[in-house]
Design a protein around this motif. Structure first.
Motif, PDB file in Angstrom:
ATOM      1  N   TYR A   1       0.839  -1.197   0.000  1.00  0.00           N
ATOM      2  CA  TYR A   1       0.000   0.000   0.000  1.00  0.00           C
ATOM      3  C   TYR A   1       0.873   1.245   0.000  1.00  0.00           C
ATOM      4  O   TYR A   1       2.028   1.212   0.410  1.00  0.00           O
ATOM      5  CB  TYR A   1      -0.976   0.017   1.171  1.00  0.00           C
ATOM      6  CG  TYR A   1      -0.360   0.253   2.530  1.00  0.00           C
ATOM      7  CD1 TYR A   1      -0.340   1.528   3.082  1.00  0.00           C
ATOM      8  CD2 TYR A   1       0.197  -0.781   3.264  1.00  0.00           C
ATOM      9  CE1 TYR A   1       0.222   1.754   4.328  1.00  0.00           C
ATOM     10  CE2 TYR A   1       0.739  -0.573   4.501  1.00  0.00           C
ATOM     11  CZ  TYR A   1       0.759   0.698   5.029  1.00  0.00           C
ATOM     12  OH  TYR A   1       1.312   0.917   6.258  1.00  0.00           O
TER      13      TYR A   1
ATOM     14  N   THR B   1      -8.734   1.832  -3.646  1.00  0.00           N
ATOM     15  CA  THR B   1      -8.352   3.181  -3.272  1.00  0.00           C
ATOM     16  C   THR B   1      -9.254   3.594  -2.122  1.00  0.00           C
ATOM     17  O   THR B   1     -10.477   3.541  -2.245  1.00  0.00           O
ATOM     18  CB  THR B   1      -8.520   4.164  -4.453  1.00  0.00           C
ATOM     19  OG1 THR B   1      -7.753   3.678  -5.558  1.00  0.00           O
ATOM     20  CG2 THR B   1      -8.058   5.550  -4.075  1.00  0.00           C
TER      21      THR B   1
ATOM     22  N   ALA C   1      -3.569  -2.007  -9.172  1.00  0.00           N
ATOM     23  CA  ALA C   1      -4.364  -1.325  -8.160  1.00  0.00           C
ATOM     24  C   ALA C   1      -5.580  -2.180  -7.799  1.00  0.00           C
ATOM     25  O   ALA C   1      -6.322  -2.622  -8.673  1.00  0.00           O
ATOM     26  CB  ALA C   1      -4.821   0.029  -8.675  1.00  0.00           C
TER      27      ALA C   1
ATOM     28  N   LEU D   1      -3.637   3.816  -1.458  1.00  0.00           N
ATOM     29  CA  LEU D   1      -3.780   2.959  -2.629  1.00  0.00           C
ATOM     30  C   LEU D   1      -3.250   1.581  -2.273  1.00  0.00           C
ATOM     31  O   LEU D   1      -2.095   1.444  -1.865  1.00  0.00           O
ATOM     32  CB  LEU D   1      -3.003   3.529  -3.812  1.00  0.00           C
ATOM     33  CG  LEU D   1      -3.011   2.702  -5.088  1.00  0.00           C
ATOM     34  CD1 LEU D   1      -4.419   2.636  -5.667  1.00  0.00           C
ATOM     35  CD2 LEU D   1      -2.051   3.285  -6.101  1.00  0.00           C
TER      36      LEU D   1
ATOM     37  N   THR E   1      -9.611  -5.605   0.317  1.00  0.00           N
ATOM     38  CA  THR E   1      -9.814  -5.655  -1.128  1.00  0.00           C
ATOM     39  C   THR E   1     -10.770  -6.762  -1.541  1.00  0.00           C
ATOM     40  O   THR E   1     -11.201  -6.798  -2.685  1.00  0.00           O
ATOM     41  CB  THR E   1      -8.481  -5.872  -1.856  1.00  0.00           C
ATOM     42  OG1 THR E   1      -7.906  -7.097  -1.421  1.00  0.00           O
ATOM     43  CG2 THR E   1      -7.535  -4.724  -1.619  1.00  0.00           C
TER      44      THR E   1
ATOM     45  N   ARG F   1     -10.247   6.518   0.844  1.00  0.00           N
ATOM     46  CA  ARG F   1     -10.169   7.944   1.149  1.00  0.00           C
ATOM     47  C   ARG F   1     -10.877   8.239   2.465  1.00  0.00           C
ATOM     48  O   ARG F   1     -11.757   7.498   2.879  1.00  0.00           O
ATOM     49  CB  ARG F   1     -10.830   8.760   0.045  1.00  0.00           C
ATOM     50  CG  ARG F   1     -10.133   8.671  -1.279  1.00  0.00           C
ATOM     51  CD  ARG F   1     -10.893   9.478  -2.350  1.00  0.00           C
ATOM     52  NE  ARG F   1     -10.244   9.393  -3.632  1.00  0.00           N
ATOM     53  CZ  ARG F   1     -10.456   8.434  -4.520  1.00  0.00           C
ATOM     54  NH1 ARG F   1     -11.327   7.490  -4.267  1.00  0.00           N
ATOM     55  NH2 ARG F   1      -9.818   8.423  -5.668  1.00  0.00           N
TER      56      ARG F   1
ATOM     57  N   ARG G   1       0.659   5.482   0.904  1.00  0.00           N
ATOM     58  CA  ARG G   1      -0.073   6.625   1.471  1.00  0.00           C
ATOM     59  C   ARG G   1       0.301   7.855   0.657  1.00  0.00           C
ATOM     60  O   ARG G   1       1.463   8.177   0.487  1.00  0.00           O
ATOM     61  CB  ARG G   1       0.337   6.843   2.918  1.00  0.00           C
ATOM     62  CG  ARG G   1      -0.037   5.699   3.811  1.00  0.00           C
ATOM     63  CD  ARG G   1       0.609   5.806   5.147  1.00  0.00           C
ATOM     64  NE  ARG G   1      -0.040   6.829   5.961  1.00  0.00           N
ATOM     65  CZ  ARG G   1       0.245   7.075   7.214  1.00  0.00           C
ATOM     66  NH1 ARG G   1       1.192   6.399   7.825  1.00  0.00           N
ATOM     67  NH2 ARG G   1      -0.400   7.998   7.882  1.00  0.00           N
ATOM     68  N   ARG G   2      -0.690   8.527   0.158  1.00  0.00           N
ATOM     69  CA  ARG G   2      -0.454   9.739  -0.635  1.00  0.00           C
ATOM     70  C   ARG G   2      -0.584  10.969   0.251  1.00  0.00           C
ATOM     71  O   ARG G   2      -1.157  10.929   1.338  1.00  0.00           O
ATOM     72  CB  ARG G   2      -1.445   9.807  -1.787  1.00  0.00           C
ATOM     73  CG  ARG G   2      -1.246   8.670  -2.767  1.00  0.00           C
ATOM     74  CD  ARG G   2      -2.140   8.828  -3.950  1.00  0.00           C
ATOM     75  NE  ARG G   2      -1.925   7.756  -4.913  1.00  0.00           N
ATOM     76  CZ  ARG G   2      -2.731   7.497  -5.907  1.00  0.00           C
ATOM     77  NH1 ARG G   2      -3.815   8.226  -6.088  1.00  0.00           N
ATOM     78  NH2 ARG G   2      -2.458   6.516  -6.731  1.00  0.00           N
TER      79      ARG G   2
ATOM     80  N   ALA H   1      -9.829   5.290   4.890  1.00  0.00           N
ATOM     81  CA  ALA H   1      -8.366   5.223   4.850  1.00  0.00           C
ATOM     82  C   ALA H   1      -7.798   5.239   6.266  1.00  0.00           C
ATOM     83  O   ALA H   1      -6.875   4.484   6.583  1.00  0.00           O
ATOM     84  CB  ALA H   1      -7.802   6.378   4.032  1.00  0.00           C
TER      85      ALA H   1
ATOM     86  N   THR I   1      -5.107   9.830   0.769  1.00  0.00           N
ATOM     87  CA  THR I   1      -5.596   8.653   0.063  1.00  0.00           C
ATOM     88  C   THR I   1      -4.629   7.492   0.266  1.00  0.00           C
ATOM     89  O   THR I   1      -3.428   7.678   0.312  1.00  0.00           O
ATOM     90  CB  THR I   1      -5.711   8.956  -1.453  1.00  0.00           C
ATOM     91  OG1 THR I   1      -6.586  10.057  -1.624  1.00  0.00           O
ATOM     92  CG2 THR I   1      -6.243   7.769  -2.226  1.00  0.00           C
TER      93      THR I   1
END
Length: 74
Positions: free
Chosen positions: A9, A28, A25, A18, A54, A30, A11-12, A34, A16
């Motif tokens: 995974y 996702t 992918a 992913l 998932t 959020r 972390r943005r 998240a 977010t």
């Protein structure tokens, strides 16, 4: 049953998350989802948590399904 593997995974900066499975992918996340995911990752087995989030995990009936008549010859 083998343990799930191949998940990672990222972390943005915008919050977010992913989730990637074998280079593709898978999910996702959020906001609150998240944050909840990151809490679960910190508390448990990362691979198992990502598989659960998932939906890519085994349910335990694979061996039985393999013997079903419609799956013969596969």
């Amino acid at each position: 049953m083998s343990a799930p593997s191949g998940f990672s995974y990222t972390r943005r900066s915008d919050g977010t998350v992913l989730i990637v499975h074998r280079g593709r992918a898978a999910a996702t996340l959020r906001g609150a989802r998240a944050a909840k995911f990151l809490d679960e990752i910190a508390a448990g087995d990362e691979q198992l948590v990502m598989a659960r989030w998932t939906g890519s995990y085994k349910f335990g009936n694979e061996r039985q399904a393999r013997r079903h008549p419609r799956n013969q010859g596969r």
